[in-house]
Scaffold this motif. Structure first.
Motif, mmCIF file in Angstrom:
data_model
loop_
_atom_site.group_PDB
_atom_site.id
_atom_site.type_symbol
_atom_site.label_atom_id
_atom_site.label_comp_id
_atom_site.label_asym_id
_atom_site.label_seq_id
_atom_site.Cartn_x
_atom_site.Cartn_y
_atom_site.Cartn_z
ATOM 1 N N ASN A 104 148.381 35.229 26.505
ATOM 2 C CA ASN A 104 147.183 35.077 27.274
ATOM 3 C C ASN A 104 146.646 36.610 27.545
ATOM 4 N N SER A 105 146.884 37.674 26.800
ATOM 5 C CA SER A 105 146.326 38.813 26.790
ATOM 6 C C SER A 105 145.273 38.906 25.961
ATOM 7 N N ARG A 106 144.034 39.714 26.115
ATOM 8 C CA ARG A 106 143.163 40.100 25.313
ATOM 9 C C ARG A 106 143.433 41.103 24.117
ATOM 10 N N VAL A 107 142.884 40.790 22.995
ATOM 11 C CA VAL A 107 143.178 41.696 21.665
ATOM 12 C C VAL A 107 141.544 41.652 21.146
ATOM 13 N N VAL A 108 141.164 43.057 20.852
ATOM 14 C CA VAL A 108 139.902 43.038 20.194
ATOM 15 C C VAL A 108 140.079 43.170 18.634
ATOM 16 N N VAL A 109 139.293 42.335 17.970
ATOM 17 C CA VAL A 109 139.359 42.484 16.540
ATOM 18 C C VAL A 109 138.110 42.869 16.063
ATOM 19 N N ASP B 108 137.114 34.939 23.479
ATOM 20 C CA ASP B 108 136.706 35.013 25.089
ATOM 21 C C ASP B 108 135.454 35.148 25.023
ATOM 22 N N THR B 109 134.487 33.835 24.931
ATOM 23 C CA THR B 109 133.008 33.825 25.029
ATOM 24 C C THR B 109 132.487 34.489 26.244
ATOM 25 N N VAL B 110 133.101 34.479 27.467
ATOM 26 C CA VAL B 110 132.543 35.019 28.557
ATOM 27 C C VAL B 110 132.384 36.666 28.424
ATOM 28 N N GLU B 111 133.380 36.878 28.045
ATOM 29 C CA GLU B 111 133.687 38.398 27.771
ATOM 30 C C GLU B 111 132.741 39.064 26.549
ATOM 31 N N LEU B 112 132.461 38.114 25.637
ATOM 32 C CA LEU B 112 131.773 38.648 24.510
ATOM 33 C C LEU B 112 130.130 38.292 24.995
ATOM 34 N N ASN B 113 129.843 37.385 25.766
ATOM 35 C CA ASN B 113 128.338 37.262 26.404
ATOM 36 C C ASN B 113 128.043 38.374 27.387
ATOM 37 N N ASP B 114 128.930 38.594 28.047
ATOM 38 C CA ASP B 114 128.867 39.564 29.480
ATOM 39 C C ASP B 114 128.568 40.966 29.045
ATOM 40 N N ASN B 115 129.240 41.554 27.794
ATOM 41 C CA ASN B 115 129.093 42.652 27.123
ATOM 42 C C ASN B 115 128.765 42.611 25.850
ATOM 43 N N PHE C 33 133.795 30.853 14.292
ATOM 44 C CA PHE C 33 132.755 31.640 14.634
ATOM 45 C C PHE C 33 131.783 31.940 13.808
ATOM 46 N N VAL C 34 130.539 31.699 13.807
ATOM 47 C CA VAL C 34 129.581 32.233 12.825
ATOM 48 C C VAL C 34 128.520 33.283 13.439
ATOM 49 N N TYR C 35 128.677 34.227 12.485
ATOM 50 C CA TYR C 35 127.821 35.513 12.923
ATOM 51 C C TYR C 35 126.840 35.821 12.046
ATOM 52 N N ASP D 169 132.576 51.366 7.900
ATOM 53 C CA ASP D 169 131.482 50.816 8.861
ATOM 54 C C ASP D 169 132.086 49.759 9.660
ATOM 55 N N GLN D 170 131.698 49.490 10.801
ATOM 56 C CA GLN D 170 132.082 48.426 11.571
ATOM 57 C C GLN D 170 130.670 47.342 11.564
ATOM 58 N N ILE D 171 131.001 46.120 11.637
ATOM 59 C CA ILE D 171 129.691 45.297 12.045
ATOM 60 C C ILE D 171 130.041 44.464 13.630
ATOM 61 N N LEU D 172 130.969 44.376 13.991
ATOM 62 C CA LEU D 172 131.341 43.396 15.046
ATOM 63 C C LEU D 172 132.566 43.595 15.510
ATOM 64 N N SER D 173 132.759 43.403 16.708
ATOM 65 C CA SER D 173 134.030 43.377 17.431
ATOM 66 C C SER D 173 134.141 42.226 18.110
ATOM 67 N N LEU D 174 135.253 41.617 18.340
ATOM 68 C CA LEU D 174 135.595 40.175 18.972
ATOM 69 C C LEU D 174 136.804 40.038 19.858
ATOM 70 N N PRO D 175 136.366 39.732 20.973
ATOM 71 C CA PRO D 175 137.642 39.674 21.973
ATOM 72 C C PRO D 175 138.137 38.308 22.099
ATOM 73 N N TYR D 176 139.761 38.382 21.588
ATOM 74 C CA TYR D 176 140.353 36.841 21.602
ATOM 75 C C TYR D 176 141.352 36.978 22.639
#
Length: 670
Positions: free
Chosen positions: A529-534, A562-569, A605-607, A623-630
């Motif tokens: 139940n912890s958040r991991v950023v990928v 974590d869609t709430v975190e992704l959309n809020d930030n 998840f399609v980006y 170079d990074q494209i995207l980060s995702l909170p899981y």
């Protein structure tokens, strides 16, 4: 007239002509773009400022000023990006559609011209006061707010039919001063233009020295309703309005449009239910005089579909009328599917798979409403017959066929010259890459297009691997299966050599693959139940990548996004690695260079990321494209896998970017 042989020539320009997908001039920046989701048959696009129609391809960007044309038995589905919500446009066969305005500046603005054919729109992006989505036909302009609706425009006569599945469409048109037909239902009003929502706007028009008044009318059309707009010469537009005649509608309904309507059923049902709940919560009724308040305009609109006010329908109570309206709004699409199954347009399997309760679905109409339906159909047929009598046909079918054949032959010859000239100018390695890209482009054409010259084997001796780029005619299955029974070796070795001894100095381990997009995390284990950023990171590039579009998919098991975190930030996660300056708000568009969108489907998840400026973005290793909170699940392993990685450059070429060999795995310890 449409260019007959456009498909046989245009596809090569995907690789040898700058078409600029996702690009607009800096002076007229248009960050709302349409992307080709899928296509079938004959589909070409004329780019703004271009002289030749180009073959569409999947993920191709359609921009402001572009024009799409389809042939018989053809369709193309577009996704319109510009904010968090994606609109979808399905264009059917024999259509001619231009994208007049695609902009996100000062609100999401979309204006699409339909000159011929069928179009079905699913609109979600209209959420603000400044947002606008309009379809313009030769006879009317349709403005929508969160709607599913279809439009058909007759290719020669120009009449328009509008039908609505969900929401409401406001149609604006110039009023006719005369209405044809003297056999309307006896109880009908004297003029079909005495409709609800007349705005009383007038404009003067000078016709041969005479001054005439043209009144701009507004007609709101709701689910289960249909409006047909007929050109009335110098007298404006004649409108035929009533309940949708389902059997007559199916006669002109494009199959691709019907299937798009079916696919949108769940959202349409939800939206229509909200309309019904709104008028019930407002205590809406239509009194004996037909007077209503604003929240009840929808009921007033339905009360006029029989050509009479509700107070003249003595056999029906107000409560019964409201129940019937609610039923018809909800049952319209199901009734259409029912009729489509009965006519053979859809199979029972397709209908059942849609989860639409179609088996017994039907509209509930009274006698006046049925009479109005019949009058509308009769008046349309009369108008069409009148137009045909005024047209003198000089079309020579044999001559047209001969011209078509000659044009295809000429275009094929030009195509071969272009391919050969381009291939000869390349280095050996670039030529090999060109041939590879050209082959895949042709395969897409052959898989999706009908009767395309590029898919016909013109000569049994044609060699598509000669390296000069001229042997480009292939079949949809260019790689024959190997001979299942190859001839045995005529001289087998009687004394096979012994196996060599192992090399005492084996080669070192193979190098990691180059040009790869990887998933990376700062941790290799975490707690439940912890958040991991990928992060998604480019690794081991041997050359810079100049890109205008990116797409990839991430699948997870043992955890959830974590869609709430992704959309809020958004700025924190959808950051583009600082090179993609992504617009997350209308105020950001002027200083941005790209727009992105996300699609969630279960654990997938399609980006998508599209450049909106003339310059491509140059990417390098790390170079990074995207980060995702899981959010990690219970004990075990959270596994994340990349797939469907696609990077495109400004010519529409798919760049070499590989997918990581193994999923990213993070241990989850209790």
């Amino acid at each position: 007239m449409k260019r007959i042989a456009a498909l046989s020539l245009a596809f090569v320009f995907l690789f040898v002509t700058f078409i600029g997908p996702g690009v607009a001039k800096a002076a007229d920046k248009a960050v709302r773009v349409a992307v080709v989701k899928e296509w079938t048959g004959s589909v070409t696009v004329s780019k703004s400022g271009g002289s030749k129609p180009l073959q569409v391809f999947k993920k191709m960007s359609i921009n402001q000023g572009d024009r799409i044309e389809t042939g018989p038995k053809s369709r193309v589905v577009l996704q319109l990006a510009g904010n968090d919500e994606e609109d979808e446009l399905t264009i059917g066969a024999d259509a001619d559609v231009s994208f007049t305005e695609l902009s996100d500046k000062d609100g999401v603005k979309t204006r699409i011209g339909v000159l011929a054919g069928s179009v079905f729109a699913k609109v979600k992006s209209i959420t603000g006061a400044d947002d606008r989505f309009e379809l313009e036909t030769p006879t009317a302009v349709m403005a929508v707010r969160g709607t599913q609706f279809g439009v058909y425009v007759h290719p020669r006569l120009g009449w328009t039919q509008l039908h609505v599945t969900a929401g409401v469409v406001q149609a604006e048109y110039s009023a006719a001063t005369e209405i044809g037909g003297n056999d309307r239902p006896a109880g009908d009003r004297t003029s079909t233009l005495e409709q609800v929502n007349n705005q009383d706007k007038t404009a003067k028009r000078d016709a041969k020295g005479d001054t005439a008044l043209i009144t701009l009318e507004h007609q709101f059309v709701y689910p289960a309703q249909s409006a047909t707009f007929l050109p009335a010469g110098g007298h404006g537009i004649e409108v035929l309005y009533g309940y949708a005649n389902i059997k007559a509608l199916l006669a002109d309904l494009d199959l691709a449009v019907l299937r798009a309507m079916v696919a949108g059923y769940a959202e349409a049902a939800k939206e229509n239910e909200q309309y019904v709940q709104a008028w019930q919560a407002a205590g809406c009724t239509v009194d004996s005089s037909g007077s209503v308040n604003v929240s009840c305009e929808i009921l007033k609109s339905f009360s006029e579909l029989g050509g009479e006010r509700l107070n003249n329908q003595a056999s029906e109570s107000e409560q019964g009328y409201e129940i019937r309206v609610a039923h018809n709004m909800k049952a319209y699409l199901a009734a259409l599917v029912h009729a489509a199954v009965d006519s053979g347009m859809l199979t029972r399997q397709e209908a059942d798979a849609s989860r639409i309760p179609w088996q017994k679905a039907a509209l509930q109409l009274n006698d006046n409403e049925r009479q109005q339906q019949q009058w509308v159909l009769k008046r349309l047929k009369q108008w069409i017959n009148d137009q045909h009598q005024q047209i003198t046909s000089t079309y020579d079918a044999d001559a047209a066929y001969q011209i078509s054949a000659e044009q295809q032959k000429m275009d094929r010859h030009v195509q071969e010259q272009v391919e050969q000239k381009y291939a000869d100018a390349l280095s050996p390695s670039d030529r090999k890459r060109f041939e590879h890209d050209l082959k895949h482009a042709r395969l897409e054409v052959c898989e999706n297009a009908y009767e395309n010259a590029v898919c016909r084997l013109e000569s049994p001796t044609t060699d598509s691997s000669s390296g000069n780029g001229s042997g480009g005619v292939i079949t949809p299955n260019p790689d024959p299966k190997p001979d299942p029974k190859p001839d045995p070796d005529p001289k087998p070795d009687p004394d096979p050599k012994p196996k060599p001894k192992p090399d005492p100095n084996p080669d070192p381990d193979p190098q990691p693959q180059a040009h790869v997009l990887e998933l990376a995390s700062g941790v290799d284990h975490t707690a439940p139940n912890s958040r991991v950023v990928v992060d998604t990171v480019l690794k081991r590039l041997t050359a810079k990548l100049d890109v205008v579009a990116v797409e990839f998919t991430v699948e997870v098991s043992g955890g959830t996004l974590d869609t709430v975190e992704l959309n809020d930030n958004k700025a924190r996660y959808r950051h583009g690695g600082s090179k993609f300056e992504i617009a997350h708000h209308p105020d950001d568009y002027d200083k941005s260079n790209s727009v992105d969108s996300i699609t969630l489907a279960g654990n997938r998840f399609v980006y998508r990321l599209i450049i909106t400026t003339p310059d491509a973005v140059s990417l390098e290793s790390d170079d990074q494209i995207l980060s995702l909170p899981y959010i990690a699940g219970g004990s075990g392993t959270m596994s994340l896998k990349l797939s469907e990685v696609r990077f495109y450059n400004a010519t529409g070429t798919l760049l070499e970017v590989n997918t990581m060999d193994k999923p990213l795995e993070i241990k989850v310890n209790p």
